[in-house]
Write a protein that holds these residues in place. Structure first.
Motif, PDB file in Angstrom:
ATOM      1  N   LEU A 144       0.916  -1.278  -0.123  1.00  0.00           N
ATOM      2  CA  LEU A 144       0.200  -0.020   0.070  1.00  0.00           C
ATOM      3  C   LEU A 144       0.814   0.979   0.025  1.00  0.00           C
ATOM      4  CD1 LEU A 144      -3.314   0.723   0.090  1.00  0.00           C
ATOM      5  CD2 LEU A 144      -2.885   0.943   2.420  1.00  0.00           C
TER       6      LEU A 144
ATOM      7  N   SER B  71     -10.931  -2.823   0.850  1.00  0.00           N
ATOM      8  CA  SER B  71     -10.262  -1.664   1.800  1.00  0.00           C
ATOM      9  C   SER B  71     -10.553  -0.417   0.865  1.00  0.00           C
ATOM     10  CB  SER B  71      -8.937  -1.849   1.719  1.00  0.00           C
ATOM     11  OG  SER B  71      -8.579  -3.019   2.007  1.00  0.00           O
ATOM     12  N   SER B  72     -10.572   0.769   1.791  1.00  0.00           N
ATOM     13  CA  SER B  72     -11.158   2.222   1.281  1.00  0.00           C
ATOM     14  C   SER B  72     -10.321   3.371   1.875  1.00  0.00           C
ATOM     15  CB  SER B  72     -12.626   2.220   1.272  1.00  0.00           C
ATOM     16  OG  SER B  72     -12.823   2.271   2.765  1.00  0.00           O
ATOM     17  N   PRO B  73     -10.035   4.116   0.893  1.00  0.00           N
ATOM     18  CA  PRO B  73      -9.583   5.553   1.482  1.00  0.00           C
ATOM     19  C   PRO B  73     -10.555   6.029   2.456  1.00  0.00           C
ATOM     20  CG  PRO B  73      -9.999   5.906  -0.764  1.00  0.00           C
ATOM     21  CD  PRO B  73     -10.430   4.372  -0.325  1.00  0.00           C
TER      22      PRO B  73
ATOM     23  N   ARG C 175     -15.967   5.924   3.549  1.00  0.00           N
ATOM     24  CA  ARG C 175     -15.545   5.351   2.379  1.00  0.00           C
ATOM     25  C   ARG C 175     -15.370   6.606   1.189  1.00  0.00           C
ATOM     26  NH1 ARG C 175     -19.419   0.862  -0.511  1.00  0.00           N
ATOM     27  NH2 ARG C 175     -17.996   0.278  -2.388  1.00  0.00           N
TER      28      ARG C 175
ATOM     29  N   ASP D 177     -12.290   1.810  -4.006  1.00  0.00           N
ATOM     30  CA  ASP D 177     -12.009   0.689  -3.251  1.00  0.00           C
ATOM     31  C   ASP D 177     -10.940  -0.211  -3.945  1.00  0.00           C
ATOM     32  OD1 ASP D 177     -14.227   1.488  -1.531  1.00  0.00           O
ATOM     33  OD2 ASP D 177     -15.735   0.297  -2.782  1.00  0.00           O
TER      34      ASP D 177
ATOM     35  N   VAL E 167      -2.480   3.873  -5.961  1.00  0.00           N
ATOM     36  CA  VAL E 167      -2.322   4.434  -4.740  1.00  0.00           C
ATOM     37  C   VAL E 167      -1.659   5.693  -4.520  1.00  0.00           C
ATOM     38  CG1 VAL E 167      -1.837   3.738  -2.248  1.00  0.00           C
ATOM     39  CG2 VAL E 167      -2.535   2.121  -3.895  1.00  0.00           C
TER      40      VAL E 167
ATOM     41  N   GLN F 141      -2.916   9.728   1.961  1.00  0.00           N
ATOM     42  CA  GLN F 141      -4.129   9.255   1.953  1.00  0.00           C
ATOM     43  C   GLN F 141      -3.996   8.295   3.362  1.00  0.00           C
ATOM     44  OE1 GLN F 141      -6.587   8.909  -0.536  1.00  0.00           O
ATOM     45  NE2 GLN F 141      -5.601  10.435  -1.536  1.00  0.00           N
TER      46      GLN F 141
ATOM     47  N   TYR G  87      -5.942   4.828   4.672  1.00  0.00           N
ATOM     48  CA  TYR G  87      -6.878   3.746   4.296  1.00  0.00           C
ATOM     49  C   TYR G  87      -7.070   2.997   5.637  1.00  0.00           C
ATOM     50  CZ  TYR G  87      -6.314   3.827  -0.871  1.00  0.00           C
ATOM     51  OH  TYR G  87      -6.091   4.169  -2.163  1.00  0.00           O
TER      52      TYR G  87
ATOM     53  N   LEU H 169      -7.623  -0.579   5.644  1.00  0.00           N
ATOM     54  CA  LEU H 169      -7.094  -1.859   5.152  1.00  0.00           C
ATOM     55  C   LEU H 169      -7.909  -3.233   5.444  1.00  0.00           C
ATOM     56  CD1 LEU H 169      -5.075  -3.051   2.869  1.00  0.00           C
ATOM     57  CD2 LEU H 169      -3.572  -3.392   4.543  1.00  0.00           C
TER      58      LEU H 169
END
Length: 403
Positions: free
Chosen positions: A163, A193-195, A202, A206, A227, A231, A233, A235
């Motif tokens: 990541l 997974s999302s930022p 979210r 994703d 990526v 950011q 995330y 995870l």
């Protein structure tokens, strides 16, 4: 599994951008403080897992600890639960946070996934851990439970190493899928997974745990992305011993979230009460039905759902009851130099799988790279007066009112 929650128009883009830069020490401190609470609360809840324990009590305990820890911090700002404590057992996937009448009692050998989240002034940390209800032999757990826990752990550790800026989402998905296959497991469909941004769980594209079945290679570029630095995330890796396909359970959803883009003039008294409580106590974050003041407010959720004022997080399960699923989740800050753990990994359950990751494979090479470091040592938090199992949320009878 959940709908995207957009920010309200009353939050100007310039301020939103300034509020989400990781080079701002105030922003970083609030992220770290939220993580400190997750790092304190999650192991506390895990420590209560044993045969005969109530899932409802575990969920309430996690929520009560979060509320107690956040109560005296940044008192002029919003803070508290960002994801209600969910305890999903065996083949349930996520969002199992029951009321007393839907309670489950843990038994030896159960695979228990505990997930929760905290926010300080809208800055979020979430995490999940899988443990196994101990047997009395002192021997490691073997068989399919061991396979899925080991696979999910290694997939999470590979994903966190990858990541970093410039890496494509599809590369991460591919390695998760590869590791799952070595352990004869599959990533669970609909999990990702999302930022995250301030007040948004979210907040972008994703990273899927598995490719969509109908996705063809030529279409991948349309969905793929790189990526980026700066950011945050969540995870979230979830694998299962079966096909990875999911089905609905018999349960009504236990977790909901307000949709800030919808409005409606509610008529039912119970609906107005529910909406007032959601706005006052949870704002844009998911909440458990347990957190509402009583059955009157809970009845009102049906109307809020019908008028699209809230969205539901349904409890899903794997296709076969004999399948089991494991989950590891954490909050990761992606800097220009690479990933940094904001929430810490917990001690793994005592398992021994018959499978391993072959040498010289992509997955093995990723896992040989240095472990991702934590952002800092967690700050010690004050002790709080919360007793496990003391506060039960009971069902109560109410009269229904009609629209």
């Amino acid at each position: 599994m959940a709908t995207n929650m957009e920010m309200s128009l009353s939050y100007p883009a310039s301020k939103f951008e300034a509020d989400n830069t990781l080079t701002n020490p105030v922003v970083l401190e609030k992220y770290q403080l939220a993580a400190d609470i997750v790092n304190a609360v999650l192991p506390n809840v895990v420590s209560k897992v044993s045969a005969g324990v109530s899932v409802c009590d575990l969920c309430q305990y996690g929520d009560d600890l979060i509320e107690a820890q956040t109560k005296n911090m940044y008192k002029s700002t919003e803070r508290g639960i960002a994801v209600p404590t969910c305890v999903s057992v065996n083949n349930y996937i996520q969002y199992f946070s029951p009321l007393a009448e839907n309670d489950i009692t843990l038994k030896a050998g159960d695979i228990v996934k505990i997930e929760l989240g905290v926010h300080i002034d809208g800055y979020i940390a979430t995490a999940a851990h899988t443990t196994i209800v101990a047997n009395t032999t002192g021997e490691p757990v073997t068989g399919r439970a061991a396979d899925v826990v080991a696979a999910t752990h290694f997939a999470y550790e590979a994903a966190i190493r990858m990541l970093r800026p410039g890496v494509k989402a599809s590369e991460i998905t591919r390695v998760i899928t590869e590791i799952a296959a070595y352990f004869r497991c599959q990533p669970v469909e609909g999990t990702f997974s999302s930022p995250m941004k301030r007040f948004v769980l979210r907040a972008g594209k994703d990273i899927e745990n598995r490719f969509l079945d109908e996705l063809i290679v030529q279409d991948l570029d349309k969905f793929d992305f790189e990526v980026e630095a700066n950011q945050v995330y969540q995870l979230n890796v979830i694998l299962s011993t079966g096909s990875g396909e999911v089905k609905n359970t018999e349960y009504k959803p236990f977790v909901y979230q307000r949709d800030v883009n919808k409005s409606y003039q509610l008529k039912m008294k119970s609906a107005r009460q529910a909406y007032a409580e959601v706005n006052a106590n949870h704002t844009v974050f998911p909440f458990a039905t347990r957190s509402l003041s009583g059955n009157m407010a809970r009845l009102g959720l049906t109307s809020l759902l019908y008028h699209e004022l809230i969205t539901a997080y349904p409890v899903m399960r794997t296709k076969l009851p004999s399948d089991v699923a494991a989950q590891f989740k954490g909050t990761v800050l992606v800097t220009a130099e690479g990933p940094v753990r904001n929430t810490r990994a917990l001690q793994l359950p005592y398992v021994h799988s018959q499978y391993c990751i072959p040498e010289f494979t992509t997955a093995a090479n990723v896992l040989k790279t240095p472990a991702v470091k934590e952002i800092r040592q967690a700050k010690a938090l004050p002790s709080v007066d919360v007793t496990f199992g003391e506060r039960r949320i009971e069902k109560e009878d109410v009269e229904m009112d009609m629209e």
